[in-house]
Write a protein that holds these residues in place. Structure first.
Motif, PDB file in Angstrom:
ATOM      1  N   TYR A 125      53.295  14.531  10.518  1.00  0.00           N
ATOM      2  CA  TYR A 125      52.390  13.375   9.781  1.00  0.00           C
ATOM      3  C   TYR A 125      52.592  11.860   9.411  1.00  0.00           C
ATOM      4  O   TYR A 125      51.499  11.146   9.982  1.00  0.00           O
ATOM      5  N   VAL A 126      53.504  11.321   9.584  1.00  0.00           N
ATOM      6  CA  VAL A 126      54.102  10.210  10.068  1.00  0.00           C
ATOM      7  C   VAL A 126      54.200   9.628  11.330  1.00  0.00           C
ATOM      8  O   VAL A 126      54.415   8.344  11.522  1.00  0.00           O
ATOM      9  N   HIS A 131      46.647   8.638  10.993  1.00  0.00           N
ATOM     10  CA  HIS A 131      47.711   7.593  10.279  1.00  0.00           C
ATOM     11  C   HIS A 131      48.370   6.539  10.398  1.00  0.00           C
ATOM     12  O   HIS A 131      48.808   6.137   9.843  1.00  0.00           O
ATOM     13  N   ARG A 135      47.537   3.274   8.167  1.00  0.00           N
ATOM     14  CA  ARG A 135      49.309   2.424   7.652  1.00  0.00           C
ATOM     15  C   ARG A 135      48.897   1.581   7.318  1.00  0.00           C
ATOM     16  O   ARG A 135      49.173   0.160   7.692  1.00  0.00           O
ATOM     17  N   GLN A 151      43.753  13.332  -1.036  1.00  0.00           N
ATOM     18  CA  GLN A 151      43.691  14.423  -0.282  1.00  0.00           C
ATOM     19  C   GLN A 151      43.134  16.116  -0.570  1.00  0.00           C
ATOM     20  O   GLN A 151      43.128  16.209  -1.661  1.00  0.00           O
ATOM     21  N   HIS A 197      54.794  18.133   3.948  1.00  0.00           N
ATOM     22  CA  HIS A 197      53.486  17.167   4.777  1.00  0.00           C
ATOM     23  C   HIS A 197      53.081  16.012   3.766  1.00  0.00           C
ATOM     24  O   HIS A 197      52.416  14.730   3.733  1.00  0.00           O
ATOM     25  N   THR A 201      52.574  12.259   4.018  1.00  0.00           N
ATOM     26  CA  THR A 201      51.382  10.983   3.670  1.00  0.00           C
ATOM     27  C   THR A 201      51.667  10.783   2.988  1.00  0.00           C
ATOM     28  O   THR A 201      51.170   9.027   2.807  1.00  0.00           O
ATOM     29  N   TYR A 204      53.676   7.554   2.834  1.00  0.00           N
ATOM     30  CA  TYR A 204      53.362   6.789   3.804  1.00  0.00           C
ATOM     31  C   TYR A 204      52.137   5.652   3.574  1.00  0.00           C
ATOM     32  O   TYR A 204      52.799   4.658   3.595  1.00  0.00           O
ATOM     33  N   THR A 274      42.753  12.269   4.240  1.00  0.00           N
ATOM     34  CA  THR A 274      43.286  11.514   2.972  1.00  0.00           C
ATOM     35  C   THR A 274      42.187  10.278   3.109  1.00  0.00           C
ATOM     36  O   THR A 274      41.488  10.188   3.969  1.00  0.00           O
ATOM     37  N   GLY A 287      43.898  14.053   9.030  1.00  0.00           N
ATOM     38  CA  GLY A 287      45.158  14.615   9.772  1.00  0.00           C
ATOM     39  C   GLY A 287      45.306  15.765  10.399  1.00  0.00           C
ATOM     40  O   GLY A 287      44.596  15.891  11.545  1.00  0.00           O
ATOM     41  N   TYR A 331      46.838  16.417  17.270  1.00  0.00           N
ATOM     42  CA  TYR A 331      47.569  16.446  15.880  1.00  0.00           C
ATOM     43  C   TYR A 331      48.958  16.717  16.439  1.00  0.00           C
ATOM     44  O   TYR A 331      49.679  15.987  15.695  1.00  0.00           O
TER      45      TYR A 331
END
Length: 392
Positions: A125-126, A131, A135, A151, A197, A201, A204, A274, A287, A331
């Protein structure tokens, strides 16, 4: 160290996604595969271009050509295998959840430090493009200070196609997932497998703010008639459909909700979406297996809302469709390959892995705190949870 010569330990479902990462990096080679189902391992090695097939970890560690392991076994075997591999001087990538307790995670990190090897957590997930873009926008101040991470999880998509040949007759596929101990999740095996996960997230996208306290609520469910017709156990089971957390200092909070077949709920969107609410704006981002995020009548992968400015929708189609799942965003395939590449690069360059074993252990700690909270019916601070605490 070039090349990084890996053995894949376990050749079930996720190994196909990991193998894509190994086979597309210039400094890596899949030397061997290992699975206790040796005939299956021998069959799968041809899929991955490996030259050797083993049935035990002892055989792998006796092979001097192998200098890295990618551990893809059920969670109960992660820590013992990773510690043995690190003690033998091998670098290790460990599928999530990386351990069964904080104590196990610390032992893995200690072995890595003593032997000077990389031990990293496989946390896709990162490494998701969506994502990572979210970020970057948050780091640039696009929404001001993050204050709430929200989420929602709406269930799993359908497989695009079988990603692996059938296992040998008599081998129940992924039977460990519903086992209290092998899964690591006690009465919450599904939550334990996936909440790591969600917490990764949540940290992160809050710019790595530590989570201090978790509150979670469980409910009792029975399998649907449809699931029972498919042969599912008809006994009642528990699940956690709602969790809330507070970041260190209390300046920001988070909430997770789950509504899908397993919780007898309905959400028209599959996967994880998210929303990060900041002091000056908000980001909505897809995600895992995301679908249903719309803006101006069109599907989007990320939508940026800013105070006093027009909203902006973004898509990340350059990676193509997800090769494994019917998903609006790539993903599973892309993120697994990217996490493998980061692990290889960290070995070659000598730098820290982006999501190392300490980060993976923190994801487990947050998940265990949620389970402990649901069991005890009260908020659970991470620092009051014993390091030896497990979910079973």
């Amino acid at each position: 160290m070039k090349p990084v010569r890996v053995a894949l330990i376990g050749v079930g479902f996720v190994s196909s996604a990991h193998a894509r990462g190994w086979r597309t990096h210039k400094d890596a080679e899949i030397v061997a595969v290992c699975d206790k189902r040796i005939e299956y391992a021998r069959m799968r090695r041809f899929d991955f271009g490996a030259r050797k097939a083993y049935a035990t970890l002892d055989e792998v560690l006796a092979d001097d050509e192998v200098n890295a392991l990618d551990i893809l076994t059920p969670p109960a075997r992660h820590a013992p295998m990773a510690i043995r591999a690190a003690e033998a001087g091998r670098h290790v990538l460990v599928e999530k959840p990386v351990c069964l307790s904080a104590a196990e995670g610390e032992a893995m990190a200690d072995a890595a430090r003593r032997k000077g090897v990389v031990v990293a957590a496989a946390e896709t997930y990162v490494f998701l493009t969506s994502h990572r873009k979210a970020r970057s926008l948050i780091e640039d101040g696009a929404i001001g200070r993050p204050m709430l991470v929200r989420q929602r999880f709406g269930g799993w998509p359908a497989l695009r196609s079988p990603p692996e040949p059938p296992a040998p007759t008599g081998e129940a596929k992924e039977q460990w997932r519903n086992d209290r101990v092998r899964s690591g999740g006690g009465e919450f095996p599904d939550f334990y497998d996936h909440a790591v996960h969600f917490f990764a997230t949540a940290r992160y996208l809050a710019l790595d703010a530590p989570i201090e306290r978790v509150t979670a609520w469980s409910a009792d469910y029975t399998p649907s008639p449809e699931a029972q017709r498919r042969g599912r156990d008809s006994r009642p089971y528990k699940e956690i459909p709602l969790a809330q957390w507070t970041y260190a200092g209390g300046a920001a909070h988070g909430v997770y909700t789950r509504a899908e077949r397993r919780t007898h709920g309905f959400d028209p969107r599959s996967g994880l979406t998210t929303a990060i609410h900041g002091s000056e704006g908000m980001i909505e981002v897809l995600g895992e297996a995301g679908g249903g995020l719309m803006w101006d009548g069109k599907p989007a992968h990320l939508v940026l809302h800013r105070r006093g400015r027009d909203s902006e929708a973004m898509r990340f189609d350059d990676e193509g469709p997800d090769p494994f799942w019917h998903s609006e965003i790539n993903y599973y395939g892309a993120a697994h390959a990217r996490q493998v590449h980061d692990f290889i690069d960290s070995i070659v360059s000598g730098r820290r892995a982006f999501h190392d074993i300490e980060e993976g252990t923190m994801d487990v700690r947050c998940t265990l705190a949620a389970i402990a909270s649901a069991r005890e019916g009260r908020p659970m601070r991470l620092d009051e949870l014993p390091k030896e605490y497990t979910a079973f």
